[in-house]
Write a protein that holds these residues in place. Structure first.
Motif, PDB file in Angstrom:
ATOM      1  N   LYS A 181      -9.652   0.368   1.280  1.00  0.00           N
ATOM      2  CA  LYS A 181      -8.864  -0.741   0.735  1.00  0.00           C
ATOM      3  C   LYS A 181      -8.441  -0.410  -0.692  1.00  0.00           C
ATOM      4  CE  LYS A 181      -9.248  -3.358   4.315  1.00  0.00           C
ATOM      5  NZ  LYS A 181      -8.096  -3.752   5.111  1.00  0.00           N
ATOM      6  N   LYS A 182      -7.300  -0.964  -1.106  1.00  0.00           N
ATOM      7  CA  LYS A 182      -6.737  -0.689  -2.431  1.00  0.00           C
ATOM      8  C   LYS A 182      -7.014  -1.882  -3.346  1.00  0.00           C
ATOM      9  CE  LYS A 182      -2.336  -0.067  -4.730  1.00  0.00           C
ATOM     10  NZ  LYS A 182      -0.887  -0.142  -4.547  1.00  0.00           N
ATOM     11  N   VAL A 183      -7.638  -1.616  -4.495  1.00  0.00           N
ATOM     12  CA  VAL A 183      -7.899  -2.663  -5.487  1.00  0.00           C
ATOM     13  C   VAL A 183      -6.579  -3.029  -6.144  1.00  0.00           C
ATOM     14  CG1 VAL A 183      -9.062  -3.220  -7.658  1.00  0.00           C
ATOM     15  CG2 VAL A 183     -10.266  -1.911  -5.901  1.00  0.00           C
ATOM     16  N   THR A 184      -6.258  -4.342  -6.150  1.00  0.00           N
ATOM     17  CA  THR A 184      -4.997  -4.801  -6.730  1.00  0.00           C
ATOM     18  C   THR A 184      -5.183  -5.563  -8.030  1.00  0.00           C
ATOM     19  OG1 THR A 184      -5.068  -6.802  -5.374  1.00  0.00           O
ATOM     20  CG2 THR A 184      -3.843  -4.915  -4.491  1.00  0.00           C
ATOM     21  N   ASP A 185      -6.388  -6.072  -8.299  1.00  0.00           N
ATOM     22  CA  ASP A 185      -6.597  -6.822  -9.540  1.00  0.00           C
ATOM     23  C   ASP A 185      -8.082  -6.860  -9.873  1.00  0.00           C
ATOM     24  OD1 ASP A 185      -5.934  -8.359 -11.763  1.00  0.00           O
ATOM     25  OD2 ASP A 185      -6.110 -10.243 -10.677  1.00  0.00           O
ATOM     26  N   THR A 186      -8.371  -6.843 -11.162  1.00  0.00           N
ATOM     27  CA  THR A 186      -9.734  -6.983 -11.673  1.00  0.00           C
ATOM     28  C   THR A 186      -9.688  -7.931 -12.849  1.00  0.00           C
ATOM     29  OG1 THR A 186     -10.252  -4.707 -11.037  1.00  0.00           O
ATOM     30  CG2 THR A 186     -11.725  -5.740 -12.615  1.00  0.00           C
ATOM     31  N   GLY A 200       1.175 -10.295   8.064  1.00  0.00           N
ATOM     32  CA  GLY A 200       0.890  -9.931   6.684  1.00  0.00           C
ATOM     33  C   GLY A 200      -0.453  -9.251   6.524  1.00  0.00           C
ATOM     34  N   SER A 201      -0.631  -8.658   5.358  1.00  0.00           N
ATOM     35  CA  SER A 201      -1.933  -8.077   5.058  1.00  0.00           C
ATOM     36  C   SER A 201      -2.786  -9.142   4.393  1.00  0.00           C
ATOM     37  CB  SER A 201      -1.779  -6.867   4.136  1.00  0.00           C
ATOM     38  OG  SER A 201      -1.237  -7.267   2.910  1.00  0.00           O
ATOM     39  N   TYR A 202      -4.058  -9.094   4.631  1.00  0.00           N
ATOM     40  CA  TYR A 202      -4.963 -10.091   4.088  1.00  0.00           C
ATOM     41  C   TYR A 202      -5.758  -9.488   2.942  1.00  0.00           C
ATOM     42  CZ  TYR A 202      -3.745 -12.704   8.199  1.00  0.00           C
ATOM     43  OH  TYR A 202      -3.034 -13.378   9.151  1.00  0.00           O
ATOM     44  N   ALA A 203      -5.778 -10.194   1.823  1.00  0.00           N
ATOM     45  CA  ALA A 203      -6.523  -9.734   0.652  1.00  0.00           C
ATOM     46  C   ALA A 203      -7.949 -10.258   0.726  1.00  0.00           C
ATOM     47  CB  ALA A 203      -5.840 -10.222  -0.614  1.00  0.00           C
TER      48      ALA A 203
END
Length: 71
Positions: free
Chosen positions: A46-51, A18-21
């Motif tokens: 890296k891609k921002v997924t939540d703020t 898996g990918s690690y956040a």
């Protein structure tokens, strides 16, 4: 034997496949500036997924604690 190998392979892939956040949290006096400071700490590529931000009252002044999550 074959089932044991398959189980071991699936177990290893579960931990490694898996990918690690990651995340970073920054605190500041202005919400937009705080978000920008947090986003500047995201590793390149890296891609921002939540703020998300939380408002904290310090005496009569609001402060913001913002967290940026990436994958």
């Amino acid at each position: 034997m074959k089932a044991s190998f398959l189980f071991t392979a699936m177990l290893l892939l579960g931990f490694c496949g898996g990918s690690y956040a990651g995340s970073v949290t920054v605190e500041g006096m202005d919400r937009e500036i705080t978000i920008n400071q947090a986003q500047s700490k995201v590793p390149q590529g890296k891609k921002v997924t939540d703020t998300s931000c939380t408002t904290i009252q310090v005496r009569l002044d609001p402060r913001y604690r913002c967290t940026v999550i990436w994958e």
